[in-house]
Design a protein around this motif. Structure first.
Motif, short mmCIF file in Angstrom:
data_model
loop_
_atom_site.label_atom_id
_atom_site.label_comp_id
_atom_site.label_asym_id
_atom_site.label_seq_id
_atom_site.Cartn_x
_atom_site.Cartn_y
_atom_site.Cartn_z
N ALA A 22 0.82 -1.21 0.00
CA ALA A 22 0.00 0.00 0.00
C ALA A 22 0.85 1.26 0.00
CB ALA A 22 -0.93 0.00 1.21
N ALA A 23 1.95 1.24 0.76
CA ALA A 23 2.77 2.44 0.88
C ALA A 23 3.37 2.85 -0.46
CB ALA A 23 3.89 2.21 1.90
N LEU A 24 3.73 1.87 -1.29
CA LEU A 24 4.34 2.17 -2.58
C LEU A 24 3.36 2.03 -3.75
CD1 LEU A 24 7.77 0.32 -2.14
CD2 LEU A 24 7.28 2.75 -1.82
N GLY A 25 2.31 1.25 -3.57
CA GLY A 25 1.40 0.98 -4.67
C GLY A 25 0.26 1.95 -4.82
N MET A 26 -0.19 2.59 -3.74
CA MET A 26 -1.31 3.52 -3.83
C MET A 26 -0.95 4.91 -4.37
SD MET A 26 -4.18 2.11 -3.22
CE MET A 26 -5.27 3.51 -2.90
N PRO A 27 0.23 5.48 -4.07
CA PRO A 27 0.54 6.83 -4.55
C PRO A 27 0.36 7.05 -6.05
CG PRO A 27 2.09 6.24 -2.86
CD PRO A 27 1.27 5.02 -3.12
N PRO A 28 0.66 6.09 -6.95
CA PRO A 28 0.42 6.36 -8.37
C PRO A 28 -1.04 6.63 -8.71
CG PRO A 28 1.93 4.52 -8.13
CD PRO A 28 1.41 4.84 -6.75
N ALA A 144 7.18 -4.87 -4.71
CA ALA A 144 5.96 -4.16 -4.32
C ALA A 144 5.55 -3.16 -5.38
CB ALA A 144 6.18 -3.45 -2.98
N LEU A 145 6.52 -2.49 -6.00
CA LEU A 145 6.21 -1.52 -7.05
C LEU A 145 5.68 -2.20 -8.31
CD1 LEU A 145 9.19 0.98 -6.72
CD2 LEU A 145 6.76 1.51 -6.41
N VAL A 146 6.06 -3.47 -8.51
CA VAL A 146 5.56 -4.21 -9.66
C VAL A 146 4.14 -4.72 -9.40
CG1 VAL A 146 5.84 -6.31 -11.03
CG2 VAL A 146 7.82 -4.86 -10.54
N VAL A 147 3.96 -5.38 -8.26
CA VAL A 147 2.69 -6.05 -7.98
C VAL A 147 1.59 -5.07 -7.62
CG1 VAL A 147 1.54 -7.69 -6.44
CG2 VAL A 147 3.85 -8.17 -7.27
N ALA A 148 1.91 -4.12 -6.73
CA ALA A 148 0.86 -3.26 -6.18
C ALA A 148 0.13 -2.42 -7.23
CB ALA A 148 1.45 -2.37 -5.08
N PRO A 149 0.80 -1.68 -8.12
CA PRO A 149 0.04 -0.87 -9.08
C PRO A 149 -0.85 -1.70 -9.99
CG PRO A 149 2.32 -0.13 -8.97
CD PRO A 149 2.26 -1.43 -8.22
N ILE A 150 -0.34 -2.87 -10.43
CA ILE A 150 -1.17 -3.72 -11.30
C ILE A 150 -2.36 -4.26 -10.52
CG2 ILE A 150 -1.18 -5.82 -12.69
CD1 ILE A 150 1.80 -5.36 -13.19
N LEU A 151 -2.12 -4.74 -9.30
CA LEU A 151 -3.19 -5.28 -8.48
C LEU A 151 -4.22 -4.21 -8.13
CD1 LEU A 151 -4.45 -7.56 -6.76
CD2 LEU A 151 -2.88 -6.88 -4.92
N PHE A 152 -3.73 -3.04 -7.69
CA PHE A 152 -4.64 -1.98 -7.29
C PHE A 152 -5.35 -1.36 -8.49
CE2 PHE A 152 -1.73 -1.13 -3.42
CZ PHE A 152 -2.14 -2.34 -2.87
N GLY A 153 -4.67 -1.34 -9.65
CA GLY A 153 -5.33 -0.86 -10.86
C GLY A 153 -6.55 -1.72 -11.21
N TYR A 154 -6.43 -3.01 -10.92
CA TYR A 154 -7.57 -3.92 -11.14
C TYR A 154 -8.64 -3.74 -10.06
CZ TYR A 154 -10.18 -8.31 -11.42
OH TYR A 154 -11.17 -9.24 -11.51
N THR A 245 -4.63 7.89 -25.07
CA THR A 245 -6.03 7.66 -24.75
C THR A 245 -6.43 6.24 -25.18
OG1 THR A 245 -6.66 8.59 -26.89
CG2 THR A 245 -6.62 10.09 -25.00
N GLY A 246 -7.27 5.64 -24.37
CA GLY A 246 -7.74 4.30 -24.69
C GLY A 246 -7.02 3.20 -23.95
N LEU A 247 -5.90 3.50 -23.31
CA LEU A 247 -5.19 2.47 -22.55
C LEU A 247 -5.93 2.22 -21.23
CD1 LEU A 247 -1.41 3.42 -22.99
CD2 LEU A 247 -2.75 1.73 -24.25
N SER A 248 -6.05 0.96 -20.87
CA SER A 248 -6.74 0.61 -19.63
C SER A 248 -5.88 0.96 -18.43
CB SER A 248 -7.06 -0.88 -19.62
OG SER A 248 -5.87 -1.66 -19.54
N THR A 249 -6.52 0.99 -17.26
CA THR A 249 -5.79 1.28 -16.03
C THR A 249 -4.74 0.22 -15.75
OG1 THR A 249 -7.77 2.33 -15.14
CG2 THR A 249 -6.05 1.78 -13.57
N VAL A 250 -5.07 -1.03 -16.05
CA VAL A 250 -4.11 -2.11 -15.82
C VAL A 250 -2.90 -1.96 -16.73
CG1 VAL A 250 -3.78 -4.61 -15.96
CG2 VAL A 250 -5.90 -3.69 -15.01
#
Length: 411
Positions: A22-28, A144-154, A245-250
């Motif tokens: 959460a500490a590194l994955g939520m800020p983006p 964490a920087l790899v997993v968290a943004p992808i997971l949280f984006g989903y 434009t058009g790129l998904s959050t993931v």
């Protein structure tokens, strides 16, 4: 490392990874959080929010260091995990931007899991063993920087960001429970030092063995490189949302995580390959390559598959250069740690950690100013300029690594 040492290091890595999600994955996703939760259009606040926990962590670090000296590194690590969980819970209950900012301040003031983890490792290991453990900790942060943004984006597609913070508070609590199972004391550092000395006596140094560098130069490299990396983080996803434009959050989150994924995949094999080369020369080339990669990302337009493919290639190149730079920096840190004993050893790594934190502060604030005045892509250009300056600052010093004619005659 022996089996028990590896087990403890892996346990600390796991706890740091869990707490870092959460500490590194939520800020983006702060830009999305501001617009969806607080109906705020002030995107320049993202940089300030991004850096807020780092500011308070840097301010509180000396006090928590004394806490660890007095009550033990394991208790300090448990305390940091619980403090992080409290910050996440407060964030989940925020009703305004100011309330959310307060929660981030608490997260920084009471958290500090990375520093606490390194303090625990420094009490268990020394020299080459500590250097490998610190490299492993860097891999934990990258994971964490790899997993968290992808997971949280989903997840953000179906869960509000603030609700997600409430669930994520369970992760550092689980990590604190795991740390409580660690033994209070590991092998003494004197034994580790003796083992390192015996190991170094039984094998010759590789041709590219790192030479000791002045602490001031090491601090400058740590600060500048940390700044160049972090300044690209806060607005990267928001920038690509506007340009592509058009790129998904993931997909956007995957692009954000790609350099860190490259680090995870290649840091170990690349470290073996680069072991024979001078770390300063590796840094010079890595800084130049990373500067070009950031410049390429800044210049790419958002039309056509060629531009999107170019962005993917630039992110991979950035990851390769970043990995090489980290490998070289870790070798220089390991070399410097061998020249320190007792409190000087801790002082060196404390200063390096502080340099990285204050670099993050400067990068977050700088990203906010640059994005508001020159556009969301401008932090990428700023990173390229800083990296170029770092590389140029190393070039005059390369000659110092070669032995003088008199030294060659004596040998």
């Amino acid at each position: 490392m022996n089996r028990d040492e590896r087990k403890r290091v892996r346990g600390v890595m796991l706890c740091h990874f869990v707490a870092s999600l959460a500490a590194l994955g939520m800020p983006p996703f702060f830009a999305i959080l501001l617009s969806e939760e607080f109906a705020s259009t002030q995107l320049h606040l993202v940089g300030w929010l991004y850096v807020l926990p780092t500011v308070f962590s840097a301010l509180a670090a000396p006090w928590w260091g004394r806490f660890a000296d007095r009550y033990g590194a394991r208790r300090s690590l448990i305390r940091a995990q619980i403090g992080l969980a409290l910050g996440f819970l407060l964030a989940s209950q925020a009703g305004s931007v100011s309330g959310f900012a307060l929660a981030l301040a608490v997260q920084g003031m009471l958290g500090g899991t990375f520093a606490a983890s390194n303090t625990w490792l420094a009490g268990e290991l020394e020299g080459e063993r500590l250097a490998r453990a610190l490299t492993a900790m860097q891999a934990s942060a990258r994971a964490a920087l790899v997993v968290a943004p992808i997971l949280f984006g989903y997840l953000i597609g179906g869960i509000s960001p603030l609700t997600l913070y409430a669930w994520l508070a369970l992760l550092p609590l689980a990590a604190a429970a795991l740390v409580a199972t660690f033994p209070a004391h590991g092998p003494t550092r004197e034994a580790a030092r003796a083992a390192d000395s015996a190991s170094s006596d039984t094998r010759s140094s590789p041709p590219g063995a790192a030479k000791t560098v002045p602490p001031g130069l090491l601090l400058w490299l740590q600060f500048g490189f940390s700044f160049a990396c972090v300044v690209t983080y806060p607005y990267f996803i928001a920038d690509l949302q506007g340009r592509f434009t058009g790129l998904s959050t993931v997909t956007l989150a995957t692009l954000f995580s790609l350099p860190h994924l490259v680090y995870l995949a290649l840091s170990a094999p690349l470290g073996k390959v680069l072991r024979r080369y001078c770390p300063r020369r590796i840094l010079t080339l890595a800084f130049a390559a990373m500067a070009l990669a950031c410049w390429a990302q800044y210049g790419l337009a958002g039309s056509g598959w060629q531009s999107e493919a170019g962005m993917w290639l630039a992110r991979v190149a950035m990851g390769l250069a970043m990995t090489a730079a980290f490998v070289a920096l870790h070798r220089l840190m390991s070399s410097a740690s061998r020249q320190r004993a007792g409190r000087l050893f801790g002082r060196l790594f404390g200063r390096l950690d502080a340099a990285a934190k204050w670099a993050g502060v400067a990068a977050g604030l700088g990203a906010g100013v640059l994005a508001s005045r020159f556009g969301l892509a401008s932090p990428l250009l700023a990173s390229a300029w800083v990296l170029a300056a770092l590389g140029l600052s190393l070039v005059p010093r390369l000659a110092q690594l070669l032995p003088s004619p008199s030294q060659r005659t004596r040998t």
